[in-house]
Design a protein around this motif. Structure first.
Motif, PDB file in Angstrom:
ATOM      1  N   VAL A   3     -11.877  15.442  -1.196  1.00  0.00           N
ATOM      2  CA  VAL A   3     -10.458  15.767  -1.341  1.00  0.00           C
ATOM      3  C   VAL A   3     -10.275  16.599  -2.600  1.00  0.00           C
ATOM      4  CG1 VAL A   3      -8.138  14.843  -1.582  1.00  0.00           C
ATOM      5  CG2 VAL A   3      -9.824  13.600  -0.236  1.00  0.00           C
ATOM      6  N   HIS A   4      -9.632  17.756  -2.445  1.00  0.00           N
ATOM      7  CA  HIS A   4      -9.312  18.628  -3.571  1.00  0.00           C
ATOM      8  C   HIS A   4      -7.798  18.641  -3.746  1.00  0.00           C
ATOM      9  CE1 HIS A   4     -13.378  20.295  -3.674  1.00  0.00           C
ATOM     10  NE2 HIS A   4     -13.305  20.375  -2.360  1.00  0.00           N
ATOM     11  N   PHE A   5      -7.339  18.304  -4.937  1.00  0.00           N
ATOM     12  CA  PHE A   5      -5.919  18.356  -5.259  1.00  0.00           C
ATOM     13  C   PHE A   5      -5.662  19.575  -6.125  1.00  0.00           C
ATOM     14  CE2 PHE A   5      -6.550  13.842  -4.501  1.00  0.00           C
ATOM     15  CZ  PHE A   5      -5.439  13.521  -3.746  1.00  0.00           C
ATOM     16  N   LEU A  24      -4.390   9.705   3.410  1.00  0.00           N
ATOM     17  CA  LEU A  24      -5.589  10.383   3.907  1.00  0.00           C
ATOM     18  C   LEU A  24      -6.611   9.394   4.453  1.00  0.00           C
ATOM     19  CD1 LEU A  24      -6.022  13.165   1.235  1.00  0.00           C
ATOM     20  CD2 LEU A  24      -5.454  13.482   3.639  1.00  0.00           C
ATOM     21  N   ARG A  25      -6.713   8.205   3.856  1.00  0.00           N
ATOM     22  CA  ARG A  25      -7.618   7.184   4.382  1.00  0.00           C
ATOM     23  C   ARG A  25      -7.182   6.755   5.770  1.00  0.00           C
ATOM     24  NH1 ARG A  25      -6.716   3.495   0.376  1.00  0.00           N
ATOM     25  NH2 ARG A  25      -6.749   4.862  -1.401  1.00  0.00           N
ATOM     26  N   ALA A  26      -5.882   6.576   5.966  1.00  0.00           N
ATOM     27  CA  ALA A  26      -5.363   6.213   7.280  1.00  0.00           C
ATOM     28  C   ALA A  26      -5.614   7.338   8.285  1.00  0.00           C
ATOM     29  CB  ALA A  26      -3.876   5.910   7.194  1.00  0.00           C
ATOM     30  N   MET A  31      -8.852  10.375  12.726  1.00  0.00           N
ATOM     31  CA  MET A  31      -9.601  11.582  13.078  1.00  0.00           C
ATOM     32  C   MET A  31     -11.083  11.329  13.304  1.00  0.00           C
ATOM     33  SD  MET A  31      -7.985  14.553  10.713  1.00  0.00           S
ATOM     34  CE  MET A  31      -8.814  15.861  11.565  1.00  0.00           C
ATOM     35  N   GLY A  32     -11.646  10.394  12.564  1.00  0.00           N
ATOM     36  CA  GLY A  32     -13.083  10.186  12.659  1.00  0.00           C
ATOM     37  C   GLY A  32     -13.779  10.862  11.500  1.00  0.00           C
ATOM     38  N   SER A  33     -14.428  11.978  11.769  1.00  0.00           N
ATOM     39  CA  SER A  33     -15.209  12.652  10.723  1.00  0.00           C
ATOM     40  C   SER A  33     -14.420  13.804  10.100  1.00  0.00           C
ATOM     41  CB  SER A  33     -16.515  13.188  11.310  1.00  0.00           C
ATOM     42  OG  SER A  33     -16.218  14.135  12.309  1.00  0.00           O
ATOM     43  N   VAL A  34     -13.909  13.565   8.921  1.00  0.00           N
ATOM     44  CA  VAL A  34     -13.229  14.600   8.150  1.00  0.00           C
ATOM     45  C   VAL A  34     -14.191  15.051   7.068  1.00  0.00           C
ATOM     46  CG1 VAL A  34     -11.294  15.120   6.632  1.00  0.00           C
ATOM     47  CG2 VAL A  34     -10.970  13.607   8.573  1.00  0.00           C
ATOM     48  N   ILE A  35     -14.421  16.358   6.993  1.00  0.00           N
ATOM     49  CA  ILE A  35     -15.371  16.884   6.018  1.00  0.00           C
ATOM     50  C   ILE A  35     -14.693  17.156   4.682  1.00  0.00           C
ATOM     51  CG2 ILE A  35     -16.903  18.805   5.497  1.00  0.00           C
ATOM     52  CD1 ILE A  35     -17.410  19.016   8.518  1.00  0.00           C
ATOM     53  N   GLU A  36     -13.589  17.898   4.722  1.00  0.00           N
ATOM     54  CA  GLU A  36     -12.956  18.328   3.473  1.00  0.00           C
ATOM     55  C   GLU A  36     -11.448  18.436   3.661  1.00  0.00           C
ATOM     56  OE1 GLU A  36     -13.345  21.995   0.287  1.00  0.00           O
ATOM     57  OE2 GLU A  36     -14.568  21.992   2.079  1.00  0.00           O
ATOM     58  N   VAL A  37     -10.708  18.054   2.612  1.00  0.00           N
ATOM     59  CA  VAL A  37      -9.249  18.153   2.622  1.00  0.00           C
ATOM     60  C   VAL A  37      -8.810  18.864   1.351  1.00  0.00           C
ATOM     61  CG1 VAL A  37      -7.073  16.896   2.623  1.00  0.00           C
ATOM     62  CG2 VAL A  37      -9.000  16.013   3.925  1.00  0.00           C
TER      63      VAL A  37
END
Length: 92
Positions: A3-5, A24-26, A31-37
């Protein structure tokens, strides 16, 4: 999940960061596999803008919301992101 803020023209309060991480955890469970936010928060005069860029294995999602209140913008952005994820999962 990475996660980039980024806060533009404002300081990022710890409460806002904690709230975003919780949502984002929820979302990651959904979603399953989240790579980058990438989460970009900005203020221009009276407008508070929240942008969420999500990169996953299959696709990328982008949501942008702008209101008079930062938390309201974040709530709308996360709600729209959840709708997009559910719609994408139903189509697959």
């Amino acid at each position: 999940m990475i996660v980039h803020f980024k806060a533009r023209q404002m300081d990022l309060a710890p409460e806002v960061k904690a709230y975003c991480e919780k949502r984002l955890r929820a979302l990651e469970k959904l979603m399953g596999s989240v790579i980058e936010v990438n989460l970009i928060l900005s203020v221009e005069k009276y407008r508070h803008k929240a942008e969420i860029h999500v990169k996953t294995k299959g696709a990328g999602l982008v949501v942008v919301e702008e209101t008079h209140d930062l938390m309201n913008s974040l709530n709308l952005a996360f709600e729209n992101l959840e709708k997009k994820v559910k719609k994408e999962r139903a189509a697959a």
